[in-house]
Design an enzyme around this catalytic site. Structure first.
Site, PDB file in Angstrom:
ATOM      1  N   ASP A   1      66.664  61.546  35.215  1.00 34.53           N
ATOM      2  CA  ASP A   1      68.406  61.374  35.601  1.00 34.53           C
ATOM      3  C   ASP A   1      68.545  62.203  36.963  1.00 34.53           C
ATOM      4  O   ASP A   1      67.442  62.148  37.607  1.00 34.53           O
ATOM      5  CB  ASP A   1      69.107  62.217  34.521  1.00 34.53           C
ATOM      6  CG  ASP A   1      68.778  63.746  34.413  1.00 34.53           C
ATOM      7  OD1 ASP A   1      67.926  64.189  35.331  1.00 34.53           O
ATOM      8  OD2 ASP A   1      69.545  64.382  33.677  1.00 34.53           O
TER       9      ASP A   1
ATOM     10  N   CYS B   1      64.229  64.882  33.179  1.00 39.26           N
ATOM     11  CA  CYS B   1      65.692  65.608  33.146  1.00 39.26           C
ATOM     12  C   CYS B   1      65.600  66.921  33.513  1.00 39.26           C
ATOM     13  O   CYS B   1      64.995  67.270  33.912  1.00 39.26           O
ATOM     14  CB  CYS B   1      66.431  64.802  31.926  1.00 39.26           C
ATOM     15  SG  CYS B   1      66.005  65.578  30.472  1.00 39.26           S
TER      16      CYS B   1
ATOM     17  N   THR C   1      65.724  69.474  31.220  1.00 40.23           N
ATOM     18  CA  THR C   1      64.896  70.072  30.504  1.00 40.23           C
ATOM     19  C   THR C   1      63.611  69.187  29.964  1.00 40.23           C
ATOM     20  O   THR C   1      62.650  69.678  29.452  1.00 40.23           O
ATOM     21  CB  THR C   1      65.676  70.555  28.882  1.00 40.23           C
ATOM     22  OG1 THR C   1      66.195  69.372  28.569  1.00 40.23           O
ATOM     23  CG2 THR C   1      66.646  71.786  29.471  1.00 40.23           C
TER      24      THR C   1
ATOM     25  N   HIS D   1      45.707  63.794  20.266  1.00 40.19           N
ATOM     26  CA  HIS D   1      46.020  63.897  19.107  1.00 40.19           C
ATOM     27  C   HIS D   1      47.245  62.932  18.555  1.00 40.19           C
ATOM     28  O   HIS D   1      47.053  62.367  17.493  1.00 40.19           O
ATOM     29  CB  HIS D   1      46.112  65.112  18.815  1.00 40.19           C
ATOM     30  CG  HIS D   1      45.109  66.112  18.711  1.00 40.19           C
ATOM     31  ND1 HIS D   1      45.053  67.510  18.272  1.00 40.19           N
ATOM     32  CD2 HIS D   1      43.882  65.891  19.098  1.00 40.19           C
ATOM     33  CE1 HIS D   1      43.847  67.948  18.151  1.00 40.19           C
ATOM     34  NE2 HIS D   1      43.003  66.922  18.936  1.00 40.19           N
TER      35      HIS D   1
ATOM     36  N   HIS E   1      43.527  61.288  13.774  1.00 37.56           N
ATOM     37  CA  HIS E   1      44.524  61.359  14.524  1.00 37.56           C
ATOM     38  C   HIS E   1      45.349  60.155  14.342  1.00 37.56           C
ATOM     39  O   HIS E   1      46.383  59.881  14.342  1.00 37.56           O
ATOM     40  CB  HIS E   1      44.325  61.646  15.749  1.00 37.56           C
ATOM     41  CG  HIS E   1      43.765  63.123  15.864  1.00 37.56           C
ATOM     42  ND1 HIS E   1      44.357  64.330  15.488  1.00 37.56           N
ATOM     43  CD2 HIS E   1      42.437  63.579  16.340  1.00 37.56           C
ATOM     44  CE1 HIS E   1      43.597  65.343  15.811  1.00 37.56           C
ATOM     45  NE2 HIS E   1      42.332  64.969  16.116  1.00 37.56           N
TER      46      HIS E   1
HETATM   47  C1  RB5 Z   1      72.165  67.293  32.832  1.00 38.23           C
HETATM   48  O1  RB5 Z   1      72.830  67.973  33.445  1.00 38.23           O
HETATM   49  C2  RB5 Z   1      71.133  67.642  31.810  1.00 38.23           C
HETATM   50  O2  RB5 Z   1      71.976  67.785  30.652  1.00 38.23           O
HETATM   51  C3  RB5 Z   1      69.975  66.771  31.538  1.00 38.23           C
HETATM   52  O3  RB5 Z   1      69.322  66.670  32.585  1.00 38.23           O
HETATM   53  C4  RB5 Z   1      69.220  67.174  30.639  1.00 38.23           C
HETATM   54  O4  RB5 Z   1      68.649  68.307  30.627  1.00 38.23           O
HETATM   55  C5  RB5 Z   1      69.504  66.980  29.173  1.00 38.23           C
HETATM   56  O5  RB5 Z   1      68.401  67.100  28.236  1.00 38.23           O
END
Ligand code: RB5
Length: 147
Positions: free
Chosen positions: A8, A65, A67, A98, A133
């Site tokens: 993203d 993204c 996280t 695995h 596995h």
């Molecule tokens: C975007 O602000 C953020 O929510 C996205 O990049 C991500 O971390 C979502 O899981």
């Protein structure tokens, strides 16, 4: 080996760094976007890369993204996709060995670019071990097929 990658807006800079890193190692890389830093919605790119993977456009995928979580959740809704969020190289290697993960995901707000390169390298260099596995991966697929 062909690699598909998407992100993203939060992951766009790191996506470029990873693409360069992979190309330097001789991988063919397909970039599924985005191509500009404007805000986008991570489910769109998670789905795009996931559908391209199951369509056979590339062998293994990378999703980024903030996280790594949201984009992997979206990708995992597509049957046949096993996307794993990893913030360190050990898990990245083991999820190939695995879980037969076919997409590695991580967060641009969680890992730095050097750690991200190590995570991707471990993932791509590891091989699925099969055997016991395989049975467990088959059980995951069975859950998916039950709907
Ligand atoms: C975007 O602000 C953020 O929510 C996205 O990049 C991500 O971390 C979502 O899981």
């Amino acid at each position: 080996m062909k690699i598909g990658i998407g992100s993203d807006h939060t992951g766009i800079e790191l996506k470029g760094i990873i693409i360069d890193h992979l190309k330097q190692q001789g991988y063919e890389v397909i970039d599924y976007g985005p191509n500009s830093p404007e805000s986008v919605n991570y489910p769109e790119y998670g789905e795009k890369v996931a559908r391209a993977l199951v369509a056979g456009e590339f062998d293994l995928g990378v999703l980024i993204c903030g996280t790594g979580i949201g984009i992997s959740l979206a990708a995992n809704k597509v049957h046949g996709v096993r996307a794993a969020v990893c913030s360190e190289p050990y898990s990245a290697r083991l999820t190939r060995m695995h879980n037969d993960a076919n997409i590695i995901a991580f967060g641009a707000r969680v890992v730095g670019s050097e750690l991200a390169k190590m995570i991707v390298d471990e993932f791509l260099n590891a091989k699925f071990e099969g055997g016991r596995h395989q049975n467990r991966v088959d059980m995951i697929t069975a859950i998916e097929q039950q709907g």
